[in-house]
Design a protein around this motif. Structure first.
Motif, PDB file in Angstrom:
ATOM      1  N   VAL A   1       0.872  -0.655  -0.092  1.00  0.00           N
ATOM      2  CA  VAL A   1      -0.283  -0.147  -0.258  1.00  0.00           C
ATOM      3  C   VAL A   1       1.063   0.977   0.340  1.00  0.00           C
ATOM      4  O   VAL A   1       1.508   1.459   0.560  1.00  0.00           O
ATOM      5  N   PRO A   2       1.211   2.187  -1.273  1.00  0.00           N
ATOM      6  CA  PRO A   2       2.396   3.112  -1.170  1.00  0.00           C
ATOM      7  C   PRO A   2       1.985   3.750   0.104  1.00  0.00           C
ATOM      8  O   PRO A   2       0.809   4.521   0.521  1.00  0.00           O
ATOM      9  N   GLY A   3       3.079   3.975   0.501  1.00  0.00           N
ATOM     10  CA  GLY A   3       3.465   4.665   1.545  1.00  0.00           C
ATOM     11  C   GLY A   3       3.679   3.882   3.263  1.00  0.00           C
ATOM     12  O   GLY A   3       3.671   5.079   3.955  1.00  0.00           O
ATOM     13  N   ARG A   4       2.813   3.320   3.158  1.00  0.00           N
ATOM     14  CA  ARG A   4       2.295   2.747   4.762  1.00  0.00           C
ATOM     15  C   ARG A   4       2.841   1.350   4.750  1.00  0.00           C
ATOM     16  O   ARG A   4       2.901   1.066   5.489  1.00  0.00           O
ATOM     17  N   VAL A   5       2.528   0.398   3.518  1.00  0.00           N
ATOM     18  CA  VAL A   5       2.440  -1.381   3.437  1.00  0.00           C
ATOM     19  C   VAL A   5       3.722  -1.852   2.422  1.00  0.00           C
ATOM     20  O   VAL A   5       3.422  -1.049   1.475  1.00  0.00           O
ATOM     21  N   HIS A   6       4.771  -2.156   3.088  1.00  0.00           N
ATOM     22  CA  HIS A   6       5.709  -2.188   1.786  1.00  0.00           C
ATOM     23  C   HIS A   6       5.901  -4.186   2.093  1.00  0.00           C
ATOM     24  O   HIS A   6       6.281  -4.400   2.541  1.00  0.00           O
ATOM     25  N   ASP A   7       5.665  -4.565   1.119  1.00  0.00           N
ATOM     26  CA  ASP A   7       5.974  -5.932   0.449  1.00  0.00           C
ATOM     27  C   ASP A   7       5.765  -6.759   1.074  1.00  0.00           C
ATOM     28  O   ASP A   7       6.959  -7.686   1.542  1.00  0.00           O
ATOM     29  N   VAL A   8       4.044  -6.872   1.771  1.00  0.00           N
ATOM     30  CA  VAL A   8       4.306  -8.119   2.876  1.00  0.00           C
ATOM     31  C   VAL A   8       3.150  -9.508   2.125  1.00  0.00           C
ATOM     32  O   VAL A   8       3.198  -8.921   0.992  1.00  0.00           O
ATOM     33  N   SER A   9       4.112  -9.980   2.495  1.00  0.00           N
ATOM     34  CA  SER A   9       3.295 -11.470   2.146  1.00  0.00           C
ATOM     35  C   SER A   9       3.310 -12.756   3.016  1.00  0.00           C
ATOM     36  O   SER A   9       3.956 -12.820   3.903  1.00  0.00           O
ATOM     37  N   PHE A  10       2.564 -13.921   3.147  1.00  0.00           N
ATOM     38  CA  PHE A  10       2.008 -14.602   3.810  1.00  0.00           C
ATOM     39  C   PHE A  10       1.068 -15.297   3.965  1.00  0.00           C
ATOM     40  O   PHE A  10      -0.609 -14.960   2.762  1.00  0.00           O
TER      41      PHE A  10
ATOM     42  N   ARG B   1       6.406  -4.139  11.653  1.00  0.00           N
ATOM     43  CA  ARG B   1       7.235  -3.026  11.850  1.00  0.00           C
ATOM     44  C   ARG B   1       7.004  -1.664  10.882  1.00  0.00           C
ATOM     45  O   ARG B   1       7.808  -2.733   9.756  1.00  0.00           O
ATOM     46  N   GLU B   2       7.021  -0.862  10.869  1.00  0.00           N
ATOM     47  CA  GLU B   2       6.491   0.383  10.330  1.00  0.00           C
ATOM     48  C   GLU B   2       6.339  -0.107   8.674  1.00  0.00           C
ATOM     49  O   GLU B   2       7.276  -0.139   7.902  1.00  0.00           O
ATOM     50  N   GLY B   3       5.722  -1.097   8.572  1.00  0.00           N
ATOM     51  CA  GLY B   3       4.984  -1.563   6.601  1.00  0.00           C
ATOM     52  C   GLY B   3       5.685  -1.932   7.062  1.00  0.00           C
ATOM     53  O   GLY B   3       5.455  -2.928   5.224  1.00  0.00           O
ATOM     54  N   ARG B   4       6.583  -3.023   7.311  1.00  0.00           N
ATOM     55  CA  ARG B   4       6.956  -4.491   6.834  1.00  0.00           C
ATOM     56  C   ARG B   4       6.662  -5.664   7.284  1.00  0.00           C
ATOM     57  O   ARG B   4       6.259  -5.761   9.075  1.00  0.00           O
TER      58      ARG B   4
ATOM     59  N   ASP C   1      15.475 -14.048  20.344  1.00  0.00           N
ATOM     60  CA  ASP C   1      15.818 -14.959  20.634  1.00  0.00           C
ATOM     61  C   ASP C   1      14.677 -15.997  20.321  1.00  0.00           C
ATOM     62  O   ASP C   1      14.640 -17.056  20.442  1.00  0.00           O
ATOM     63  N   GLY C   2      13.162 -15.880  20.546  1.00  0.00           N
ATOM     64  CA  GLY C   2      12.832 -16.637  20.308  1.00  0.00           C
ATOM     65  C   GLY C   2      11.678 -16.575  18.393  1.00  0.00           C
ATOM     66  O   GLY C   2      12.084 -18.063  17.920  1.00  0.00           O
ATOM     67  N   GLY C   3      11.430 -15.407  18.616  1.00  0.00           N
ATOM     68  CA  GLY C   3      10.698 -15.892  16.868  1.00  0.00           C
ATOM     69  C   GLY C   3      11.654 -15.711  15.845  1.00  0.00           C
ATOM     70  O   GLY C   3      12.883 -15.796  16.054  1.00  0.00           O
ATOM     71  N   LYS C   4      11.065 -16.102  14.348  1.00  0.00           N
ATOM     72  CA  LYS C   4      12.097 -16.462  13.454  1.00  0.00           C
ATOM     73  C   LYS C   4      11.744 -14.973  12.463  1.00  0.00           C
ATOM     74  O   LYS C   4      10.714 -14.903  12.473  1.00  0.00           O
ATOM     75  N   ALA C   5      12.309 -14.164  11.819  1.00  0.00           N
ATOM     76  CA  ALA C   5      12.717 -13.693  11.230  1.00  0.00           C
ATOM     77  C   ALA C   5      11.956 -13.423   9.975  1.00  0.00           C
ATOM     78  O   ALA C   5      12.590 -14.272   9.241  1.00  0.00           O
ATOM     79  N   ALA C   6      10.764 -12.527   9.139  1.00  0.00           N
ATOM     80  CA  ALA C   6      10.599 -13.433   8.263  1.00  0.00           C
ATOM     81  C   ALA C   6      11.241 -12.591   7.095  1.00  0.00           C
ATOM     82  O   ALA C   6      11.916 -11.814   7.004  1.00  0.00           O
TER      83      ALA C   6
END
Lengths: 323, 503
Positions: free
Chosen positions: B268-277, B470-473, B498-503
């Protein structure tokens, strides 16, 4: 289950009071000729005010309708006069004129609607602009004077205003049909429900998958069409149009809508109320003319008081409901 | 309580209040001491707001009296109470949106004589805002500020009035994490200065953290008073509801392996960047993140309420959604976080609200009101909507019942994929629990749900899996035992995990 709408009750009581007052003041008041006269003269504003009810209920406003009617009347007369040599002095020419008026109304309403929905300009500004434009155009078309329908056509066309079924003339019949259809549409159709929803909160409407712009545009288109229809009935009355045709119709139409209990901020539309509002305004005029109590020149002042009073009464009712 | 009574600034003594035949307060005693934070908690409808209104001079008690410095007092109006140093911060902001911040802070008591002293007002406002650690400009227009910023202005306004008693109604509900920290600091400072503070909140963790004294209300009665440390969060909840709150969250489900919704590269321009799930069938997927991290924008971009780009597949089939109507057609539904401004028509009845998004199902030309009434009957039953009268306006329902009505409205098109943004904002504990049960039931019927929430405990308690933004990502994903507040906060703030895995 069906409950009486309190917002309609006030105006209705006022209307009945006016009828009784009129009958007491002058015995000619209840004569069929006078009633026909009052109703027929209400018809132009009434037909327009039904359309205005939808525009205002959706949170809009249209100040251009009076000028639009004058402009359409001018264009209609020019079109009929131009068609006369080719088509002849018959109903064909008149039907062309009617078509021009209705189509012109639809186009003019669409222009207003597009400027408001697509260009996102305030309705007040857009229609203030087009009000000036239409008024100026008709004055220009008439070259500062009057546009007149050819004599033969005028004679042929006259019955559309003066004729009818018995003493019920065509404008009254058309007004009644428009009012009934309008009420039905506001109350029972999806369009009417959407109009009320948009006027109530257009963000909620958008989040409810309603095509807000389309519905808003349709309200202006509908109003334009009804202005065209009013013009069709108005032209045979005088057979002419000038820069002073339809002056202040917009304010009378808006006043009728407000008196009838429709909220100016939108969200609550009352077509029956609008009809009552129109009748109240014309009755005041009529009673002042028939009775010698007050100068007819004070008509505007009395109408003004009624408008303010109507809004004050409705506000008090609202706060009472909120408790 | 008795020992300190001489010191009490403001107190209610045996106060009862009735509206017509309905008694909402029954003999309430409440004492606000200087230098003490007194938390008032209770479910919606327990009488908290009535108490606040009586203390703030907006309502008169039917019985009993208000004591100011030990003497009976009666305030004719809010401003009169304010003149005595009793300041209320309302939940609905009392700010003029076309005026500047400084003009609002000094509204009604402007500095200067015939000509306003703009410079002095601006300076004082700037000093107040600085004390609140904000970067809000005194010259900014309220209308251009975000909701959290407006809350900070409201707090600055209260600070500027030299309050002796400060009554706060859920001030933290709309604030971001950092701002809540500042708010707590200011509350500590005011407490040290000897201000008596009444703090209403639905967030029990914050009550446990802030309050020196806690009063629990239930059905208009004080059911428990406790000092700091005497009551755990569980204890508070139990006292509010009046029964044990075990199984507050329904048991987790067992999502199938089948993918219901696949999103790739949503922007979403300016708000959300390249989200996949991916969202699985029968799954409750939580989305967490700070306010402003793009959660709502992601949802609105997905359902076509904002323009967005990216690939969306529903049940393996690609769909194009550029309009909410396309989303409906694809079986998606979205329940907005903004119940009052985007969810319900507050001035319309329940029936009109319920069917607004699905009117074409109720008759081709003429709306079939009888069918609508039936739908309302069913919705009332399915979602336990408690309305005094079915013809009442939606705005007159309690927050919890409004939310249930909105949920019923969202479910009316029978969607397979439901995105719920802030499912329980501003509603009471009992209703929260019901809504969690509804959400889990929908998932167990094979529907797929995305739940966006600012309340971390809610996401953890409810979801099978949590995405953190975080910050649109997308900052990462946590599942199973890794679903802890600590891990989510780390991802949301962008610090090492230490627990979660970064996407």
């Amino acid at each position: 289950m069906k409950r009486i709408d309190l917002h309609l009750l006030g105006p209705l009581v006022a209307l009945i009071a006016l009828v009784i007052l009129g009958a007491l003041l002058n015995s000619a008041f209840l004569a069929p000729a006078n009633i026909t006269n009052v109703l027929a003269r209400s018809a132009f504003i009434g037909i327009i005010a039904v359309g205005m009810t939808f525009v205002i209920t959706a949170g809009g406003l249209d100040l251009s309708v009076g000028s639009m009617a004058a402009f359409l009347a001018g264009v209609t007369i020019i079109a009929m006069n131009a068609a006369l040599p080719g088509v002849g002095e018959n109903w064909g020419t008149i039907l062309i004129g009617m078509g021009v008026a209705i189509l012109g109304g639809i186009i003019a309403g669409t222009v207003n609607g597009l400027l408001i929905t697509k260009a996102r300009i305030e309705p007040f500004i857009v229609t203030l602009g087009t009000m000036g434009i239409f008024r100026s155009l008709v004055t220009w078309l008439a070259d500062g004077g009057t546009l007149s329908l050819e004599y033969g056509l005028r004679t042929l066309y006259r019955p559309v205003y003066y004729g009818g079924i018995g003493w019920i003339t065509w404008p009254i019949i058309v007004f009644a049909i428009v009012a009934i259809l309008g009420e039905w549409t506001m109350r029972h159709s999806r369009f009417g429900r959407h109009v009320e929803a948009i006027g109530s909160n257009d963000r909620v409407a958008r989040y409810s998958a309603i095509d807000v712009n389309r519905v808003k545009l349709l309200t202006y288109l509908l109003l334009g069409l009804l202005v065209g229809l009013a013009t069709v009935l108005y032209v045979p009355r005088l057979g002419s149009a000038s820069g002073s045709t339809g002056v202040l119709w917009e304010l009378e139409a808006i006043a009728a809508v407000i008196i009838g209990g429709t909220a100016l901020k939108g969200g609550r539309g009352r077509v029956w109320g609008t009809v009552i509002g129109v009748l109240i305004l014309s009755l005041i005029d009529n009673i002042l003319n028939l009775a010698d109590l007050v100068s007819p020149y004070l008509n505007g002042a009395i109408q003004g008081v009624i408008i303010v009073l109507a809004v004050v009464l409705q506000r008090e009712k609202r706060t009472a409901e909120e408790r | 309580m008795d020992a300190g009574f001489a010191m009490t600034v403001l107190a209610l003594q045996n106060v009862s209040k009735s509206f017509g035949p309905i008694q909402v307060l029954h003999g309430v005693d409440l004492a606000l001491e200087p230098g003490e934070v007194h938390a008032l908690i209770g479910e919606n409808g327990a009488g908290k707001s009535t108490i606040m209104k009586i203390l703030g001079g907006f309502l008169d008690p039917t019985e009993g009296q208000i004591l100011l410095d030990g003497k009976p007092a009666r305030f004719a109006s809010g401003p009169e109470a304010e003149a005595q140093g009793i300041i209320v911060i309302h939940q609905e902001f009392n700010l003029a949106s076309d005026l500047t911040v400084a003009a609002n802070v000094f509204l009604g008591r402007e500095l200067g004589g015939f000509r306003l002293n703009h410079a002095a007002m601006r300076e004082e406002t700037a000093a107040l805002l600085k004390r609140l650690n904000t970067t809000i400009s005194p010259d900014a227009k309220i209308g251009n500020l975000s909701v959290p910023d407006r809350q900070m202005v409201e707090i600055a306004k209260a600070l500027s009035r030299n309050a002796r008693v400060l009554i706060m109604d859920e001030p933290s509900a709309v604030l971001t994490h950092r701002e809540v920290g500042t708010l707590y600091e200011q509350i500590d400072r005011l407490r040290a200065e000897g201000v008596a503070i009444l703090y209403c909140s639905h967030r029990l963790d914050e009550v446990a953290h802030l309050a020196d004294r806690i009063t629990v209300l239930r059905d208009g009665r004080v059911v428990r008073q406790a000092m700091r440390g005497e009551l755990t969060e569980d204890g508070m909840a139990t006292a509010m509801v009046g029964r044990e709150l075990e199984d507050f969250y329904p048991p987790k489900g067992d999502p199938s392996a089948e993918i219901a919704l696949q999103v790739r590269g949503l922007t979403v321009p300016g708000r959300v960047h390249d989200v996949s799930f991916a969202l699985r069938k029968g799954e409750v997927l939580g989305i967490s993140g700070l306010v402003g991290s793009g959660r709502t924008e992601l949802a609105e971009g997905l359902v076509g309420l904002r323009s967005s780009t990216g690939d969306i597949q529903v049940n393996g089939k690609p769909v194009r959604i550029s309009d909410l109507r396309h989303a409906f057609a694809a079986g998606l539904a979205y329940l907005t976080e903004d119940r009052k401004e985007a969810g319900l028509l507050l001035e319309k009845g329940l029936r009109v609200n319920l069917t607004l998004a699905t009117l074409e199902r109720f008759g081709k030309w003429r709306i079939d009101t009888r069918a609508e009434d039936k739908a309302l009957d069913r919705a009332t039953e399915d979602f336990d909507i408690r309305a005094k009268d079915r013809n009442m306006l939606a705005g007159k329902l309690s927050g919890g019942n409004q939310q249930k009505l909105l949920l019923a409205k969202t479910m009316l098109p029978d969607p397979d994929i439901i995105i719920i943004d802030e499912p329980t904002r501003g509603i009471d504990v009992g209703t929260k629990r019901q809504i969690y049960a509804f959400i889990r039931k929908l998932a167990s019927e094979g529907r797929s749900l995305i739940v966006i929430s600012s309340e971390m405990t809610e996401v953890i308690g409810l979801a099978d899996r949590v995405l953190v933004m975080r910050e649109g990502r997308l900052a990462g994903e946590v599942t199973g035992d890794a679903m802890t507040e600590d891990n989510i906060v780390r991802l949301a703030m962008g610090v090492g995990s230490d627990g979660g895995k970064a996407a």
